[in-house]
Scaffold this active site. Structure first.
Site, PDB file in Angstrom:
ATOM      1  CB  CYS A   1      18.052 -17.639  30.139  1.00 23.65           C
ATOM      2  SG  CYS A   1      16.266 -17.791  30.512  1.00 23.65           S
TER       3      CYS A   1
ATOM      4  CB  CYS B   1      13.603 -14.680  33.003  1.00 28.94           C
ATOM      5  SG  CYS B   1      15.026 -15.684  33.593  1.00 28.94           S
TER       6      CYS B   1
ATOM      7  CG  ASN C   1      16.940 -19.683  23.679  1.00 25.95           C
ATOM      8  OD1 ASN C   1      17.535 -19.396  22.643  1.00 25.95           O
ATOM      9  ND2 ASN C   1      15.892 -19.849  23.632  1.00 25.95           N
TER      10      ASN C   1
ATOM     11  CD  GLU D   1      13.394 -23.607  24.158  1.00 26.50           C
ATOM     12  OE1 GLU D   1      12.788 -24.473  23.417  1.00 26.50           O
ATOM     13  OE2 GLU D   1      13.229 -22.476  24.289  1.00 26.50           O
TER      14      GLU D   1
ATOM     15  CD  GLU E   1      18.725 -13.416  29.104  1.00 28.28           C
ATOM     16  OE1 GLU E   1      18.683 -14.696  28.552  1.00 28.28           O
ATOM     17  OE2 GLU E   1      17.830 -12.558  29.111  1.00 28.28           O
TER      18      GLU E   1
ATOM     19  CB  CYS F   1      18.521 -13.855  33.452  1.00 30.09           C
ATOM     20  SG  CYS F   1      18.532 -15.437  32.273  1.00 30.09           S
TER      21      CYS F   1
END
Ligand code: THU
Length: 160
Positions: free
Chosen positions: A73, A112, A62, A64, A75, A115
């Site tokens: 994210c 999530c 991930n 940010e 993934e 994803c």
């Protein structure tokens, strides 16, 4: 009216040692991928390892941003990298491992919705289901296709 059931099958392990050597490698790769996490805001490190059908294992984590929605994210970092660099090679297995303040979560972090939708797109693109392994320190779950983490996948071609 009909009452219906949707059954999801998955395997659950209490230790990676119960898994095949290939899957153990994917668990280790997802944990190792956490090192690439840039998560100064959430302090939640997610690693994702993606094995392609040719055996190549790619890693993502991930990323940010001070403008929170600009982050991405783990993934999706690895799936988009695969999509951009190996567009014709289907996915075999995606393993995901989340850590809170550097400690692997006991119960696996679950991807999530965005994803999952991106997973669905690549499953459709390659016309091939792929495995999803969610890694926790006390439990590891293995799903055998995206449908099992995203029931009733949205696909504009199959809406009835
Ligand atoms: N995160 C992931 O990398 N994958 C998920 O499926 C859920 C959440 C990241 C996003 C953010 O950097 C941090 O975890 C906390 O939400």
């Amino acid at each position: 009216m009909a009452d219906k059931k949707y059954i999801i099958n998955y395997e659950e392990f209490t230790s990676a040692s119960q898994m095949t050597p290939e899957d153990q490698e994917m668990v280790a790769a997802a944990i190792q991928a956490q090192k690439g996490s840039y998560s100064p805001y959430s302090k939640f490190q997610v690693g994702a390892a993606l094995k392609l059908e040719n055996g190549l294992v790619l890693k993502g984590a991930n990323q940010e941003n001070a403008a929170y929605p600009s982050g991405l994210c783990a993934e999706r970092t690895v799936m988009f990298f695969a999509g951009a660099n190996y567009p014709d090679i289907p996915f075999d297995t995606l393993a995901i491992a989340g850590a809170d303040h550097g400690v692997l979560c006991e119960s696996p972090a679950s991807p999530c919705g965005s994803c999952r939708q991106v997973m669905a797109e690549y499953q459709k693109k390659h016309k091939k289901p792929f495995n999803i392994i969610l890694v926790g320190s006390k439990r590891i779950r293995k799903f055998h296709c995206v449908d099992d983490v995203l029931p009733f996948i949205f696909d504009s071609l199959t809406v009835e």
